[in-house]
Design a protein around this motif. Structure first.
Motif, PDB file in Angstrom:
ATOM      1  N   ALA B 149       0.819  -1.212   0.000  1.00 21.82           N
ATOM      2  CA  ALA B 149       0.000   0.000   0.000  1.00 21.82           C
ATOM      3  C   ALA B 149       0.856   1.267   0.000  1.00 21.82           C
ATOM      4  N   GLN B 150       2.142   1.122   0.368  1.00 25.44           N
ATOM      5  CA  GLN B 150       3.010   2.301   0.418  1.00 25.44           C
ATOM      6  C   GLN B 150       3.686   2.576  -0.926  1.00 25.44           C
ATOM      7  N   LEU B 151       3.394   1.739  -1.932  1.00 23.56           N
ATOM      8  CA  LEU B 151       4.046   1.887  -3.226  1.00 23.56           C
ATOM      9  C   LEU B 151       3.095   2.484  -4.256  1.00 23.56           C
ATOM     10  N   SER B 152       3.673   3.101  -5.276  1.00 25.38           N
ATOM     11  CA  SER B 152       2.860   3.589  -6.391  1.00 25.38           C
ATOM     12  C   SER B 152       2.458   2.388  -7.249  1.00 25.38           C
ATOM     13  N   GLY B 153       1.493   2.618  -8.133  1.00 21.97           N
ATOM     14  CA  GLY B 153       1.031   1.528  -8.994  1.00 21.97           C
ATOM     15  C   GLY B 153       2.152   0.908  -9.804  1.00 21.97           C
ATOM     16  N   GLY B 154       2.994   1.763 -10.361  1.00 17.82           N
ATOM     17  CA  GLY B 154       4.096   1.264 -11.186  1.00 17.82           C
ATOM     18  C   GLY B 154       5.070   0.427 -10.372  1.00 17.82           C
ATOM     19  N   GLN B 155       5.350   0.902  -9.144  1.00 22.63           N
ATOM     20  CA  GLN B 155       6.241   0.142  -8.269  1.00 22.63           C
ATOM     21  C   GLN B 155       5.617  -1.199  -7.898  1.00 22.63           C
ATOM     22  N   GLN B 156       4.303  -1.174  -7.598  1.00 25.60           N
ATOM     23  CA  GLN B 156       3.634  -2.429  -7.242  1.00 25.60           C
ATOM     24  C   GLN B 156       3.707  -3.431  -8.385  1.00 25.60           C
ATOM     25  N   GLN B 157       3.511  -2.936  -9.607  1.00 23.72           N
ATOM     26  CA  GLN B 157       3.531  -3.868 -10.729  1.00 23.72           C
ATOM     27  C   GLN B 157       4.929  -4.417 -10.965  1.00 23.72           C
ATOM     28  N   ARG B 158       5.942  -3.601 -10.709  1.00 22.74           N
ATOM     29  CA  ARG B 158       7.306  -4.108 -10.874  1.00 22.74           C
ATOM     30  C   ARG B 158       7.615  -5.161  -9.818  1.00 22.74           C
ATOM     31  N   VAL B 159       7.087  -4.941  -8.586  1.00 19.39           N
ATOM     32  CA  VAL B 159       7.250  -5.967  -7.550  1.00 19.39           C
ATOM     33  C   VAL B 159       6.522  -7.245  -7.967  1.00 19.39           C
ATOM     34  N   ALA B 160       5.328  -7.078  -8.540  1.00 20.82           N
ATOM     35  CA  ALA B 160       4.553  -8.247  -8.970  1.00 20.82           C
ATOM     36  C   ALA B 160       5.319  -9.039 -10.033  1.00 20.82           C
ATOM     37  N   ILE B 161       6.014  -8.329 -10.910  1.00 18.38           N
ATOM     38  CA  ILE B 161       6.822  -9.022 -11.926  1.00 18.38           C
ATOM     39  C   ILE B 161       7.964  -9.774 -11.244  1.00 18.38           C
ATOM     40  N   ALA B 162       8.614  -9.106 -10.287  1.00 17.67           N
ATOM     41  CA  ALA B 162       9.704  -9.759  -9.557  1.00 17.67           C
ATOM     42  C   ALA B 162       9.193 -10.992  -8.820  1.00 17.67           C
ATOM     43  N   ARG B 163       7.997 -10.880  -8.255  1.00 21.32           N
ATOM     44  CA  ARG B 163       7.424 -12.005  -7.515  1.00 21.32           C
ATOM     45  C   ARG B 163       7.220 -13.209  -8.432  1.00 21.32           C
ATOM     46  N   ALA B 164       6.708 -12.937  -9.635  1.00 18.78           N
ATOM     47  CA  ALA B 164       6.503 -14.037 -10.582  1.00 18.78           C
ATOM     48  C   ALA B 164       7.846 -14.618 -11.036  1.00 18.78           C
ATOM     49  N   LEU B 165       8.835 -13.733 -11.245  1.00 18.85           N
ATOM     50  CA  LEU B 165      10.147 -14.201 -11.716  1.00 18.85           C
ATOM     51  C   LEU B 165      10.868 -15.042 -10.667  1.00 18.85           C
ATOM     52  N   ALA B 166      10.533 -14.822  -9.411  1.00 13.39           N
ATOM     53  CA  ALA B 166      11.217 -15.538  -8.334  1.00 13.39           C
ATOM     54  C   ALA B 166      11.033 -17.047  -8.450  1.00 13.39           C
ATOM     55  N   MET B 167       9.984 -17.468  -9.138  1.00 12.25           N
ATOM     56  CA  MET B 167       9.757 -18.904  -9.332  1.00 12.25           C
ATOM     57  C   MET B 167      10.598 -19.441 -10.489  1.00 12.25           C
ATOM     58  N   MET B 168      11.410 -18.582 -11.107  1.00  9.62           N
ATOM     59  CA  MET B 168      12.199 -18.937 -12.285  1.00  9.62           C
ATOM     60  C   MET B 168      11.324 -19.611 -13.341  1.00  9.62           C
ATOM     61  N   PRO B 169      10.257 -18.944 -13.741  1.00  7.64           N
ATOM     62  CA  PRO B 169       9.315 -19.582 -14.668  1.00  7.64           C
ATOM     63  C   PRO B 169       9.905 -19.686 -16.075  1.00  7.64           C
ATOM     64  N   LYS B 170       9.367 -20.623 -16.835  1.00  5.78           N
ATOM     65  CA  LYS B 170       9.789 -20.761 -18.232  1.00  5.78           C
ATOM     66  C   LYS B 170       8.960 -19.873 -19.138  1.00  5.78           C
ATOM     67  N   VAL B 171       7.783 -19.509 -18.661  1.00  4.37           N
ATOM     68  CA  VAL B 171       6.879 -18.653 -19.432  1.00  4.37           C
ATOM     69  C   VAL B 171       6.332 -17.581 -18.505  1.00  4.37           C
ATOM     70  N   MET B 172       6.202 -16.357 -19.016  1.00  3.52           N
ATOM     71  CA  MET B 172       5.551 -15.304 -18.238  1.00  3.52           C
ATOM     72  C   MET B 172       4.309 -14.831 -18.994  1.00  3.52           C
ATOM     73  N   LEU B 173       3.199 -14.734 -18.251  1.00  2.16           N
ATOM     74  CA  LEU B 173       1.963 -14.232 -18.836  1.00  2.16           C
ATOM     75  C   LEU B 173       1.695 -12.833 -18.279  1.00  2.16           C
ATOM     76  N   PHE B 174       1.361 -11.907 -19.148  1.00  2.00           N
ATOM     77  CA  PHE B 174       1.051 -10.546 -18.707  1.00  2.00           C
ATOM     78  C   PHE B 174      -0.380 -10.206 -19.101  1.00  2.00           C
ATOM     79  N   ASP B 175      -1.257 -10.059 -18.114  1.00  2.00           N
ATOM     80  CA  ASP B 175      -2.662  -9.794 -18.401  1.00  2.00           C
ATOM     81  C   ASP B 175      -2.941  -8.303 -18.243  1.00  2.00           C
ATOM     82  N   GLU B 176      -2.820  -7.556 -19.322  1.00  2.00           N
ATOM     83  CA  GLU B 176      -3.023  -6.105 -19.298  1.00  2.00           C
ATOM     84  C   GLU B 176      -2.268  -5.459 -18.146  1.00  2.00           C
ATOM     85  N   ALA B 177      -0.985  -5.761 -18.087  1.00  2.00           N
ATOM     86  CA  ALA B 177      -0.170  -5.376 -16.930  1.00  2.00           C
ATOM     87  C   ALA B 177      -0.060  -3.864 -16.752  1.00  2.00           C
TER      88      ALA B 177
END
Lengths: 273, 255
Positions: B149-177
């Motif tokens: 809640a202390q982050l801006s929208g852009g910062q939150q979305q970048r954290v969300a990307i980092a969170r998904a990447l932390a699983m070392m995925p082979k594919v990334m899906l972006f739903d109107e990110a």
């Protein structure tokens, strides 16, 4: 207008501006009316107040030692019943809520039956049923019967509170957890329940307070809780009003303490996030 | 020309989607015999009018929606009723949502640590090390101890990307990110996505950002009514669309 009356005016204005002067007045009027009602009522009854006889039922001095009276003993039993029942009712409530929300139709029906059965019959009847019917069959004595009845009863209401809290969490939280590879159990444990818990703390507190008050009913199966002890003393001494007021005050003190503690907890949680 | 390209693309598929259909209980047909293939390290952009089924397609790829018929195979694992397969696929497929969906009761660090520790069974120290690396990558290390809640929208979305990447995925899906972001924050999120694409991440991106599609994508799919209207390489798709419907759509959003 001299300096002093000016100051008084400022004071009055301060209170009336914030509306609190009116609140204080309202409060005083209600309190005075209450005291007046009781005094008029008891006068008509010709009741002979004997408050001085009450303290010995709470504490007595034996030499230099403070000894707990029957009311305190009763309060301890009430504490035991309430704390165990509260724990169980939350466990039962959470389980029933998870059953209601599960994919299994059998679990959903089971939870629904439990909820409707408990919610639509009086607690007294359940208490009698468990003590007189299930008790002899399963071999459970009165204390356990009391705990079981209260846990099942309050658990039904708690389950609706839990369910409400769980479904209030946005779908996106589930999806985010699932998309990270978390299973249902981990999702509930780490994502959904911690968030739901913050939301349901106020209604859950009300439920806990209800439980404490409802626990007075266990006196009908002769569990020597606070209420039962009071009734026994009243039968011996005819201090009807004094003791009922005292008992009410003790319950009030317990429930207010609980509210206060939960308030502290709520503040701590909200600071965290 | 484009057909030949399509046949070539089939060679090293990581995602195979074969005639999937999905009808919602409301009766809306979201996907209608939808078929496509996605290669390793490819960036596929899916565009189309709202209600065309593009988000549903994406959500089917990691089992957030069940398909009524057809088949999806991701990196050799079929996405079916088998719960283990589904779990396995979700581990390998990261997703970024329009509404970020960060866990509000956890710090940024814990948001990113969580799945590493619970799903990948890493120690806290190992997880935190990776988390800090990822935060560096999305350029937001200073917020590790902040709550979402202390982050801006852009910062939150970048954290969300980092969170998904932390699983070392082979594919990334972006739903109107970037759709829920203020205009000045779209750039910072798109920059992270471009960086990922350059590093060779396989990405399926539902977006309205035509600039991103033109610049980064290897393949563009234009959908309507749960079907592909037209698909092709961006230089052909944007410059010489074949279908009348594509031209109409492009002229509307590119003005």
């Amino acid at each position: 207008m001299n300096w002093r009356s000016q100051n008084v005016m400022k004071y009055i204005r301060f209170f009336s501006d914030s509306g609190s002067l009116i609140d204080v007045l309202k409060y005083l009027i209600v309190m005075l009316a209450g005291i007046w009602l009781i005094s008029v009522g008891t006068e008509k009854l010709g009741y002979n107040w004997q408050w001085y006889r009450v303290p010995r039922y709470i504490f007595t001095f034996e030499g230099r030692h403070l000894v707990a009276g029957p009311l305190i003993h009763g309060l301890m039993v009430t504490f035991q019943i309430c704390s165990i029942s509260m724990l169980f009712s939350f466990v039962i409530g959470l389980t029933a809520a998870l059953f209601r929300l599960s994919d299994s139709q059998a679990a959903r029906i089971l939870a629904r039956c439990y909820l409707e059965m408990i919610r639509n019959t009086p607690l007294v009847v359940q208490l009698f049923f468990i003590y007189f019917v299930l008790g002899p069959v399963l071999g459970i004595e009165r204390f356990l019967s009391a705990v079981l009845a209260l846990s099942l009863f309050e658990g039904a209401y708690a389950s609706e509170i839990f369910r409400g809290g769980i479904v209030s969490i946005q779908k996106g939280q589930w999806e985010a957890a699932y998309s990270l590879g978390l299973g249902s159990f981990d999702t509930y444990r780490c994502i959904i329940l911690p968030q739901a818990f913050r939301r349901i703390l106020p209604p859950l507190t009300s439920q806990g307070i209800s439980l404490i008050k409802d626990s007075a009913l266990v006196s009908i199966i002769a569990v020597y809780d606070l209420t039962m002890q009071g009734q026994v003393i009243i039968a011996e001494t005819f201090l009807t009003f004094e003791l009922w007021f005292t008992i009410a005050a003790i319950y009030l003190a317990v429930t207010l303490t609980l509210s206060f503690l939960v308030n502290l907890l709520e503040k701590r949680i909200s600071v965290q996030s | 020309m484009q057909d030949k390209e399509f046949e070539n693309r089939k060679s090293s598929d990581i995602i195979t989607v074969d005639r999937i259909s999905k009808t919602f209980s409301s009766g809306v047909v979201a996907l209608n015999e939808f078929t496509t293939h996605i290669r390793r390290s490819e960036v596929v952009v899916v565009i189309g009018p709202s209600g065309s089924g593009k988000s549903t397609f994406l959500r089917c790829l990691n089992g957030l929606e069940d398909i009524d018929s057809g088949s999806i195979v991701i990196d050799g694992i079929p996405l079916d009723d088998n719960k283990k397969n589904r779990q396995e696929i979700r581990k390998e497929v990261g997703m970024v949502f329009q509404q970020f969906n960060l866990f509000p009761h956890m710090t940024v660090r814990d948001n990113i640590n969580l799945a590493q520790q619970l799903v990948r069974k890493k120690s806290k120290a190992d997880a935190t090390e990776m988390t800090m690396d990822l935060l560096r990558k999305v350029n937001i290390t200073e917020k590790a101890d902040a709550f979402p809640a202390q982050l801006s929208g852009g910062q939150q979305q970048r954290v969300a990307i980092a969170r998904a990447l932390a699983m070392m995925p082979k594919v990334m899906l972006f739903d109107e990110a970037t759709s829920a972001l203020d205009p000045e924050m779209i750039g910072e999120v798109l920059d992270v996505m471009k960086k990922l694409a350059r590093e060779g991440m396989t990405m399926v991106v539902v977006t309205h950002e035509m600039g991103f599609a033109r610049e980064v994508s290897d393949w563009v799919i234009f959908m309507e009514n749960g079907k592909i209207v037209e698909a092709g390489k961006p230089e052909y798709f944007f410059n010489h669309p074949l279908e009348e419907r594509t031209r109409a759509f492009l002229s509307q959003i590119l003005t």
